[in-house]
Motif scaffolding. Structure first.
Motif, PDB file in Angstrom:
ATOM      1  N   HIS A  42       0.874  -1.079  -0.034  1.00  0.00           N
ATOM      2  CA  HIS A  42       0.113  -0.099  -0.138  1.00  0.00           C
ATOM      3  C   HIS A  42       0.914   1.289  -0.079  1.00  0.00           C
ATOM      4  O   HIS A  42       1.711   1.631   0.923  1.00  0.00           O
ATOM      5  N   CYS A  43       0.937   2.178  -1.106  1.00  0.00           N
ATOM      6  CA  CYS A  43       1.559   3.308  -1.051  1.00  0.00           C
ATOM      7  C   CYS A  43       0.626   4.357  -1.630  1.00  0.00           C
ATOM      8  O   CYS A  43      -0.454   4.057  -2.083  1.00  0.00           O
ATOM      9  N   SER A  44       1.152   5.587  -1.560  1.00  0.00           N
ATOM     10  CA  SER A  44       0.021   6.728  -2.026  1.00  0.00           C
ATOM     11  C   SER A  44       1.056   7.986  -2.142  1.00  0.00           C
ATOM     12  O   SER A  44       2.144   8.170  -1.994  1.00  0.00           O
ATOM     13  N   ASP A  45       0.689   8.836  -3.133  1.00  0.00           N
ATOM     14  CA  ASP A  45       0.888  10.266  -3.158  1.00  0.00           C
ATOM     15  C   ASP A  45       2.305  10.128  -3.786  1.00  0.00           C
ATOM     16  O   ASP A  45       3.468  10.401  -3.217  1.00  0.00           O
ATOM     17  N   ILE A  46       2.367   9.434  -5.044  1.00  0.00           N
ATOM     18  CA  ILE A  46       3.714   9.195  -5.575  1.00  0.00           C
ATOM     19  C   ILE A  46       3.925  10.517  -6.439  1.00  0.00           C
ATOM     20  O   ILE A  46       5.103  10.784  -6.427  1.00  0.00           O
ATOM     21  N   HIS A  47       3.302  11.126  -6.856  1.00  0.00           N
ATOM     22  CA  HIS A  47       3.363  12.518  -7.580  1.00  0.00           C
ATOM     23  C   HIS A  47       4.305  12.658  -8.721  1.00  0.00           C
ATOM     24  O   HIS A  47       5.461  13.275  -8.772  1.00  0.00           O
ATOM     25  N   LEU A  48       4.184  11.516  -9.476  1.00  0.00           N
ATOM     26  CA  LEU A  48       5.014  11.417 -10.716  1.00  0.00           C
ATOM     27  C   LEU A  48       4.941  12.730 -11.302  1.00  0.00           C
ATOM     28  O   LEU A  48       3.780  13.207 -11.706  1.00  0.00           O
ATOM     29  N   GLY A  49       6.002  13.250 -12.107  1.00  0.00           N
ATOM     30  CA  GLY A  49       5.630  14.450 -13.051  1.00  0.00           C
ATOM     31  C   GLY A  49       5.912  15.740 -12.062  1.00  0.00           C
ATOM     32  O   GLY A  49       6.285  16.806 -12.599  1.00  0.00           O
ATOM     33  N   ALA A  50       6.049  15.780 -10.634  1.00  0.00           N
ATOM     34  CA  ALA A  50       6.387  16.744  -9.865  1.00  0.00           C
ATOM     35  C   ALA A  50       7.961  17.232 -10.171  1.00  0.00           C
ATOM     36  O   ALA A  50       8.858  16.372 -10.368  1.00  0.00           O
ATOM     37  N   ASN A  51       7.928  18.639 -10.130  1.00  0.00           N
ATOM     38  CA  ASN A  51       9.177  19.366 -10.500  1.00  0.00           C
ATOM     39  C   ASN A  51       9.353  20.306  -9.752  1.00  0.00           C
ATOM     40  O   ASN A  51       9.514  21.773 -10.154  1.00  0.00           O
ATOM     41  N   GLU A  99      13.275  13.574 -11.365  1.00  0.00           N
ATOM     42  CA  GLU A  99      13.796  12.230 -11.370  1.00  0.00           C
ATOM     43  C   GLU A  99      13.695  11.577 -10.001  1.00  0.00           C
ATOM     44  O   GLU A  99      13.334  10.256  -9.932  1.00  0.00           O
ATOM     45  N   ASP A 100      13.778  12.208  -9.169  1.00  0.00           N
ATOM     46  CA  ASP A 100      13.688  11.767  -7.669  1.00  0.00           C
ATOM     47  C   ASP A 100      12.478  10.919  -7.343  1.00  0.00           C
ATOM     48  O   ASP A 100      12.244   9.961  -6.690  1.00  0.00           O
ATOM     49  N   MET A 101      11.516  11.659  -7.935  1.00  0.00           N
ATOM     50  CA  MET A 101       9.975  11.012  -7.685  1.00  0.00           C
ATOM     51  C   MET A 101       9.931   9.756  -8.336  1.00  0.00           C
ATOM     52  O   MET A 101       9.386   8.627  -7.734  1.00  0.00           O
ATOM     53  N   GLY A 102      10.542   9.517  -9.607  1.00  0.00           N
ATOM     54  CA  GLY A 102      10.594   8.119 -10.127  1.00  0.00           C
ATOM     55  C   GLY A 102      11.237   7.359  -9.535  1.00  0.00           C
ATOM     56  O   GLY A 102      10.738   6.101  -9.550  1.00  0.00           O
TER      57      GLY A 102
END
Length: 425
Positions: free
Chosen positions: A6-15, A24-27
């Motif tokens: 169970h994970c949440s709030d990945i926020h891919l695309g946040a810069n 890249e850190d988000m990925g």
């Protein structure tokens, strides 16, 4: 026995702050979730909202998402996701990028839908159209309640009546909403008693939305927090919930639950407070004080860090003006910093010192400081209510690199004024 992440709030695309490395850190953070899921051979992964940071994606973010989800798809590990406030469809488009990923078989998007009578409700998942709110498997149910928004209490009460009941299979419910006693002012959320209808029908409630971890095993709700620090402003001084990661959940045939919070490795982010009480307004002395505090707190890393410094106290001459850029340049020459923010909270006298609660995060401090500055300029309380959201929104856009301060473009402050003042009048 079922085993899932169970994970949440990945926020891919946040810069954040327009820094490419933070994209890249988000990925990289989510890649650790993916690798653990494959290594541990979990049955599935659930994501409780905000897989993406923005409703409108660029090609690079979509490519990153597909590259990260592909290994899970190839390993036969399903990903069940519900929408968050960041990645749900816009008002003018009922089809979101999560819908796209669902149609392409990378995720199962579980969310409430519009029923034949025009109301919002839960529907059974249909593989042929890849659409639904409730999916039933041999050993479990998963229900997606999505992001209930401002009508959270009413919406959750209504949708909870449609959750399956009296089932021998565990029911896992995904909900992108906070519990109000764990959220900061302005974030919104449900009172714990308002979640009771869902608690009564669920064996595990997978929450998202709030970026710090919290849980209540008795009430069966768990919030892992974001897997990266999306904004340095979101850091609080409470150390017990600042670790980033995800839950590994095991549910046996008797519906007994065992959870483990798995900490992941992310870019080091530090937030420190430095008291300059009694110091002379000598920039070299102040810089030496700051560098000494940094060294004393052992703030260093082979990888570039994110550093937030809050300056408090009253200088000997009562002045509050400092050359922040000079201080920043000196710190950057001594420390490997990818992003540095210095918040000047010096006061001209002790009577005006802000009473900042130790648990306050940067957003709350910003609101307090900016509100006082507006009042100090001679504006009234009603003006604060109108001007504060404009200033905070402008700051948010600037910090995310979405605001251009260009001589030809300028700042689109007109739309902000129309939204927060004219339309609210």
């Amino acid at each position: 026995m079922i085993k899932f992440i169970h994970c949440s709030d990945i926020h891919l695309g946040a810069n954040p702050y327009g820094i490419e490395e933070r994209f890249e850190d988000m990925g990289k953070a989510f890649l650790q979730v993916v690798r653990h899921a494959i290594d541990e051979k979990v049955d599935f992964v659930v994501i409780a909202g905000d897989f993406f940071h923005k409703k409108n994606l660029n090609a690079k973010t979509l490519e990153q998402a597909v590259d990260l989800l592909e290994p899970l798809k190839n390993a036969g590990i399903p990903v069940y996701v519900t929408e968050g406030n960041h990645d749900m469809a816009t008002y003018t488009n009922v089809y979101s990028w999560l819908d796209f990923l669902s149609q392409k078989g990378y995720v199962y998007l579980l969310k409430p839908d519009v029923l034949d009578d025009g109301s919002i409700g839960l529907t059974t998942w249909h593989d042929d159209i890849k659409k639904g709110s409730i999916i039933e498997k041999e050993d479990f149910f998963i229900v997606g309640l999505g992001y209930p928004g401002a009508t959270a209490s009413t919406m959750v009460e209504r949708l909870s009546k449609q959750i399956p009941e009296n089932t021998k299979k565990p029911i896992i419910t995904l909900l992108h909403s906070g519990i109000d006693k764990f959220v900061t002012e302005g974030m919104g959320g449900l009172r714990e008693e308002e979640l009771e209808p869902v608690i009564g029908k669920s064996d595990y409630i997978a929450l998202g939305h709030i970026h710090n971890r919290y849980e209540n095993k008795e009430k069966k709700y768990f919030n892992p927090g974001s897997i990266e620090n999306v904004k340095v402003e979101s850091l609080s001084r409470r150390k017990e919930n600042n670790d980033k990661g995800f839950y590994i959940v095991n549910i046996d045939k008797l519906k007994e639950i065992k959870i483990e919070f798995k900490i992941i490795s992310i870019r080091n982010t530090f937030s420190i407070e430095i008291d300059l009480m009694g110091y002379k307004n000598n920039i070299e002395d102040i810089k030496n004080k700051i560098l000494s505090e940094i060294q004393e707190k052992n703030i260093c890393s082979d990888e570039a860090i994110i550093l937030n410094i809050k300056l408090i106290g009253t200088l000997e001459d009562k002045s509050t003006m400092l050359d922040i850029n000079d201080i920043k340049n000196d710190i950057k020459s001594n420390l490997n910093v990818i992003y540095l923010e210095i918040l000047n909270m010096l006061t001209s006298n002790q009577e005006n010192v802000f009473n900042v609660n130790e648990a306050q995060n940067r957003d709350e401090v910003d609101k307090e400081v900016i509100s006082k500055l507006i009042l100090d300029e001679g504006f009234g309380e009603n003006d604060v209510l109108k001007l504060l959201p404009i200033i905070l929104k402008t700051k948010e856009l600037a910090s995310e690199g979405q605001l251009t301060i260009d001589k030809q473009e300028g700042i689109d402050i007109t739309s902000l004024i129309e939204k927060y003042i004219i339309n609210e009048a």
